[in-house]
Design a protein around this motif. Sequence first.
Motif, PDB file in Angstrom:
ATOM      1  N   GLU A   1      -2.587   0.075   2.964  1.00 52.52           N
ATOM      2  CA  GLU A   1      -1.937  -0.176   4.145  1.00 52.52           C
ATOM      3  C   GLU A   1      -1.263   0.218   4.552  1.00 52.52           C
ATOM      4  N   LYS A   2      -1.474   0.494   5.773  1.00 54.70           N
ATOM      5  CA  LYS A   2      -0.108   0.787   6.726  1.00 54.70           C
ATOM      6  C   LYS A   2       1.527  -0.355   6.072  1.00 54.70           C
ATOM      7  N   LEU A   3       2.443   0.725   5.766  1.00 55.20           N
ATOM      8  CA  LEU A   3       3.176  -0.019   5.828  1.00 55.20           C
ATOM      9  C   LEU A   3       4.157  -1.042   6.401  1.00 55.20           C
ATOM     10  N   MET A   4       4.726  -1.470   6.181  1.00 57.75           N
ATOM     11  CA  MET A   4       4.893  -2.947   7.302  1.00 57.75           C
ATOM     12  C   MET A   4       5.912  -2.317   7.992  1.00 57.75           C
ATOM     13  N   LYS A   5       6.437  -3.045   9.215  1.00 51.71           N
ATOM     14  CA  LYS A   5       8.176  -3.070   9.500  1.00 51.71           C
ATOM     15  C   LYS A   5       8.773  -3.511   8.900  1.00 51.71           C
ATOM     16  N   ASP A   6      10.197  -3.195   8.389  1.00 49.10           N
ATOM     17  CA  ASP A   6      10.935  -3.460   8.171  1.00 49.10           C
ATOM     18  C   ASP A   6      11.585  -5.440   8.284  1.00 49.10           C
ATOM     19  N   SER A   7      11.011  -5.490   9.713  1.00 47.66           N
ATOM     20  CA  SER A   7      11.207  -6.813   9.940  1.00 47.66           C
ATOM     21  C   SER A   7       9.808  -8.485  10.114  1.00 47.66           C
ATOM     22  N   GLN A   8       8.967  -7.440   8.937  1.00 43.32           N
ATOM     23  CA  GLN A   8       7.589  -7.335   9.145  1.00 43.32           C
ATOM     24  C   GLN A   8       8.038  -8.400   7.346  1.00 43.32           C
ATOM     25  N   GLU A   9       8.192  -7.023   6.198  1.00 42.06           N
ATOM     26  CA  GLU A   9       8.853  -7.432   5.171  1.00 42.06           C
ATOM     27  C   GLU A   9       9.501  -8.700   4.703  1.00 42.06           C
ATOM     28  N   THR A  10      10.655  -9.045   5.531  1.00 43.85           N
ATOM     29  CA  THR A  10      11.500 -10.013   5.626  1.00 43.85           C
ATOM     30  C   THR A  10      10.487 -11.336   5.782  1.00 43.85           C
ATOM     31  N   LYS A  11       9.930 -11.495   6.919  1.00 39.25           N
ATOM     32  CA  LYS A  11       8.836 -12.650   7.409  1.00 39.25           C
ATOM     33  C   LYS A  11       7.995 -13.121   6.074  1.00 39.25           C
ATOM     34  N   LEU A  12       7.281 -12.258   5.910  1.00 41.83           N
ATOM     35  CA  LEU A  12       6.703 -12.101   5.147  1.00 41.83           C
ATOM     36  C   LEU A  12       6.626 -12.316   3.392  1.00 41.83           C
ATOM     37  N   GLN A  13       7.729 -12.450   2.591  1.00 35.66           N
ATOM     38  CA  GLN A  13       8.561 -12.530   1.392  1.00 35.66           C
ATOM     39  C   GLN A  13       7.896 -13.937   0.994  1.00 35.66           C
ATOM     40  N   THR A  14       7.902 -14.865   1.816  1.00 37.57           N
ATOM     41  CA  THR A  14       7.814 -16.086   0.956  1.00 37.57           C
ATOM     42  C   THR A  14       6.352 -16.326   0.497  1.00 37.57           C
TER      43      THR A  14
ATOM     44  N   VAL B   1       3.921  -2.438  -0.983  1.00 38.76           N
ATOM     45  CA  VAL B   1       3.529  -1.872  -2.204  1.00 38.76           C
ATOM     46  C   VAL B   1       2.990  -3.159  -3.054  1.00 38.76           C
ATOM     47  N   ILE B   2       4.003  -4.187  -3.223  1.00 43.35           N
ATOM     48  CA  ILE B   2       3.870  -5.238  -3.797  1.00 43.35           C
ATOM     49  C   ILE B   2       1.893  -6.247  -2.959  1.00 43.35           C
ATOM     50  N   PHE B   3       2.269  -6.493  -1.835  1.00 46.65           N
ATOM     51  CA  PHE B   3       0.728  -6.684  -1.427  1.00 46.65           C
ATOM     52  C   PHE B   3      -0.256  -6.362  -1.803  1.00 46.65           C
ATOM     53  N   SER B   4      -0.309  -4.400  -1.578  1.00 46.63           N
ATOM     54  CA  SER B   4      -1.291  -4.122  -1.769  1.00 46.63           C
ATOM     55  C   SER B   4      -1.868  -4.183  -3.184  1.00 46.63           C
ATOM     56  N   ALA B   5      -0.658  -4.723  -4.284  1.00 47.66           N
ATOM     57  CA  ALA B   5      -1.133  -4.527  -5.627  1.00 47.66           C
ATOM     58  C   ALA B   5      -1.806  -6.002  -5.649  1.00 47.66           C
ATOM     59  N   LYS B   6      -1.037  -7.170  -5.271  1.00 49.67           N
ATOM     60  CA  LYS B   6      -2.032  -8.203  -5.527  1.00 49.67           C
ATOM     61  C   LYS B   6      -3.401  -8.294  -5.142  1.00 49.67           C
TER      62      LYS B   6
ATOM     63  N   LYS C   1      -1.799  -9.222 -19.219  1.00 45.27           N
ATOM     64  CA  LYS C   1      -0.981  -7.731 -18.116  1.00 45.27           C
ATOM     65  C   LYS C   1      -1.804  -6.983 -17.245  1.00 45.27           C
ATOM     66  N   VAL C   2      -1.624  -6.649 -16.186  1.00 42.92           N
ATOM     67  CA  VAL C   2      -2.327  -6.380 -15.493  1.00 42.92           C
ATOM     68  C   VAL C   2      -1.287  -4.841 -14.614  1.00 42.92           C
ATOM     69  N   ASN C   3      -1.789  -3.387 -15.365  1.00 41.28           N
ATOM     70  CA  ASN C   3      -1.717  -2.919 -14.634  1.00 41.28           C
ATOM     71  C   ASN C   3      -1.687  -1.791 -13.274  1.00 41.28           C
ATOM     72  N   VAL C   4      -1.503  -1.730 -12.191  1.00 43.85           N
ATOM     73  CA  VAL C   4      -1.532  -1.502 -11.006  1.00 43.85           C
ATOM     74  C   VAL C   4      -1.125  -0.146 -10.742  1.00 43.85           C
ATOM     75  N   HIS C   5      -1.979   1.024 -10.058  1.00 46.58           N
ATOM     76  CA  HIS C   5      -1.017   2.163  -9.863  1.00 46.58           C
ATOM     77  C   HIS C   5      -1.439   2.359  -8.048  1.00 46.58           C
ATOM     78  N   TYR C   6       0.431   2.749  -7.467  1.00 47.75           N
ATOM     79  CA  TYR C   6       0.333   3.230  -6.255  1.00 47.75           C
ATOM     80  C   TYR C   6       0.854   4.444  -6.365  1.00 47.75           C
ATOM     81  N   GLN C   7       0.813   4.351  -4.781  1.00 45.83           N
ATOM     82  CA  GLN C   7       0.936   6.234  -4.071  1.00 45.83           C
ATOM     83  C   GLN C   7       2.008   5.768  -2.426  1.00 45.83           C
ATOM     84  N   LEU C   8       2.738   6.251  -2.876  1.00 43.19           N
ATOM     85  CA  LEU C   8       2.994   5.895  -1.345  1.00 43.19           C
ATOM     86  C   LEU C   8       2.882   6.949  -0.408  1.00 43.19           C
TER      87      LEU C   8
END
Length: 170
Positions: A60-73, A97-102, A149-156
């Motif tokens: 995923e492309k990193l979300m803009k800060d405004s998107q991160e705030t809006k999509l949290q719920t 990161v959490i969105f991509s992991a899910k 329990k599920v592990n998700v590896h991530y990299q930025l």
Amino acid sequence: MCATQALTALNIDNPIVHTADDRVPIWPTETFGSITHTKGIAAAIAGIQDCATGVGIDIEKLMKDSQETKLQTHILRDDEKTQFNDFGKQVTHPLSVIFSAKESIFKALYPSVKKYFGFDKAKLIEFNETVLTFEIMHNLSKHVQSGLKVNVHYQLVDDLVFTQCLFTTT
């Protein structure tokens, strides 16, 4: 194309991935895999089912800060907010990161669940510099039960996040 290349590397005779009506990839018998893409980037991974039963990858492309705030719920459970805030002290775009992991969790578990399930079914419980650990919060199938329990590896890297989740039923 990426899926075909991944299957060819495994010496699969007919390395063609078809698409079901619900857009889920149909992998050749006794294989599994995952496909992901975003603007200008595509990737696929495949494996033989005697090793595991599902894999999920996401980019995923990193979300803009405004998107991160809006999509949290839409992405976070109410009981994930403490972990989310702590994770935000470690990375600049925690919701991306959490969105991509899910997304990777969904792709890895779908072959065992065989139905759509939402982001609320997985709860972030731990993390470090490379791995997020989630707990499945509902019984989704015989092999995917509450408490798993599920592990998700991530990299930025630059403005991208890449996640990967491997699932085995044994």
